[in-house]
Design a protein around this motif. Sequence first.
Motif, mmCIF file in Angstrom:
data_model
loop_
_atom_site.group_PDB
_atom_site.id
_atom_site.type_symbol
_atom_site.label_atom_id
_atom_site.label_comp_id
_atom_site.label_asym_id
_atom_site.label_seq_id
_atom_site.Cartn_x
_atom_site.Cartn_y
_atom_site.Cartn_z
ATOM 1 N N ALA A 288 0.818 -1.211 0.000
ATOM 2 C CA ALA A 288 0.000 0.000 0.000
ATOM 3 C C ALA A 288 0.851 1.260 0.000
ATOM 4 O O ALA A 288 0.475 2.264 -0.573
ATOM 5 C CB ALA A 288 -0.925 0.017 1.212
ATOM 6 N N ASN B 60 -4.230 3.657 1.892
ATOM 7 C CA ASN B 60 -5.096 3.222 0.788
ATOM 8 C C ASN B 60 -5.164 4.232 -0.351
ATOM 9 O O ASN B 60 -5.702 3.920 -1.419
ATOM 10 C CB ASN B 60 -6.512 2.948 1.311
ATOM 11 C CG ASN B 60 -6.569 1.747 2.235
ATOM 12 O OD1 ASN B 60 -5.858 0.760 2.042
ATOM 13 N ND2 ASN B 60 -7.387 1.832 3.265
ATOM 14 N N ASN C 216 -9.297 1.364 -5.485
ATOM 15 C CA ASN C 216 -9.769 0.086 -4.955
ATOM 16 C C ASN C 216 -11.289 -0.044 -5.015
ATOM 17 O O ASN C 216 -11.806 -1.161 -5.086
ATOM 18 C CB ASN C 216 -9.324 -0.070 -3.488
ATOM 19 C CG ASN C 216 -7.822 -0.065 -3.333
ATOM 20 O OD1 ASN C 216 -7.115 -0.722 -4.087
ATOM 21 N ND2 ASN C 216 -7.321 0.687 -2.357
ATOM 22 N N GLN D 247 -11.370 -0.265 2.246
ATOM 23 C CA GLN D 247 -10.180 -0.089 1.412
ATOM 24 C C GLN D 247 -9.917 1.374 1.058
ATOM 25 O O GLN D 247 -9.068 1.663 0.222
ATOM 26 C CB GLN D 247 -10.314 -0.898 0.115
ATOM 27 C CG GLN D 247 -10.415 -2.394 0.321
ATOM 28 C CD GLN D 247 -11.854 -2.857 0.463
ATOM 29 O OE1 GLN D 247 -12.743 -2.049 0.717
ATOM 30 N NE2 GLN D 247 -12.073 -4.160 0.290
ATOM 31 N N THR D 248 -10.652 2.315 1.651
ATOM 32 C CA THR D 248 -10.494 3.727 1.351
ATOM 33 C C THR D 248 -9.757 4.439 2.481
ATOM 34 O O THR D 248 -9.505 3.869 3.545
ATOM 35 C CB THR D 248 -11.864 4.387 1.138
ATOM 36 O OG1 THR D 248 -12.664 4.179 2.313
ATOM 37 C CG2 THR D 248 -12.574 3.784 -0.071
ATOM 38 N N ASP E 107 -10.481 7.488 -2.351
ATOM 39 C CA ASP E 107 -9.980 6.230 -2.910
ATOM 40 C C ASP E 107 -8.635 6.387 -3.599
ATOM 41 O O ASP E 107 -7.751 5.540 -3.449
ATOM 42 C CB ASP E 107 -11.005 5.659 -3.898
ATOM 43 C CG ASP E 107 -10.717 4.209 -4.249
ATOM 44 O OD1 ASP E 107 -9.855 3.605 -3.590
ATOM 45 O OD2 ASP E 107 -11.350 3.682 -5.167
#
Length: 367
Positions: A23, A76, A82, A92-93, A220
Amino acid sequence: MSPVFPMLTVLSMFYYMCLRRRARTATRGEMNSRRAIESNTRALPINVEIVQYAKEVLDFSSHYGSENSMSYTMWNLAGIPNVYPSSGDFTQTAVFRTYGTWWDHCPSARLPFKRTPPTFCSQDYVELAFEEPVYPTAVHILETYHPGAVVRILACSANPYSQNPPAEVRWEILWSEAPTKVNGPQARQFTPCIKQINFPTNLIRLEVNSSLLDYYTELDAVVLHGVKERPVLSLKTSMIDMNDIDEDEDEEKYGCGMDTLNKEFSIVTLREWPTNGYFDKLPYELIQLILSHLTVPDLCRLAQTCKLLYQHCCDPLQYIHLSLQPYWARINDTSLEYLQSRCTLIQWLNLSWTGNRGAISVSGFSR
């Protein structure tokens, strides 16, 4: 104890380290995902537009997720999207710590600092590094839940991947606006109109204000568009027929205006004014009250006008509560030394966001 449990622990730690590395730094092929926009299959021109996703998250003020997790953390924001274009609450943010005004109204909230410039409304920030320095032409922010929190976009002249430290670090505001209320939590691609700058950058900073949001904002990805060479400004000029200009009318208006202005100047020069206006007649406390509404840069400018105002602007009573957060990009050791003699009675000091990239040294802060 069975040897299976230590093995599971080692595997879990290895899996977490892989996720964190993926990441933050990512791989060249997947997370950078840079592409060039070309009109044909020939060699790309020098001013081709480069589109690149954030390669790494360098710094941030807060995030909702914990340091031992990948959920709702700023990491992220690195790499390709994502979630987008989907809407909703996804782990995932990137999510900041607060939203709304409840944390300002709770009993444990701190009192606001005085002298805060009205144009400074940022509450959180995140700094993103990109692979190649470019002259920005557009910045796309992919917001997937409760958009509208971004209030400022800045570009830095320093290259975070350069081996040599820069002699000067410049921050330029690409776009700035007051927080706005967006109807609906649906995802959107936010592309504000940015201004052109005179240096290439691969370090972008987003500042947000979530006070108008009904829930947490979720980001995102960030996409930076730019060119390798500085674009030339196009001057849109219209052709004017010189015969359409009435010179006599313009001269008449200009002459009347100058006569009026000269008359006002003559009246001013004929009057007799005290040395410092009427400030000498005002009580000391009243002048202090008037100056308490000025920001710190305004106090420094006003101190250069006359000895009387210099005395008032340097009075330690003006610096009991001092917040340097709005000026984080310009604060260094020299600034602290300049303010040191004025802060002998200081009670509250806010140095949030200052001192990044060695601007404030440990020795300078100690002095």
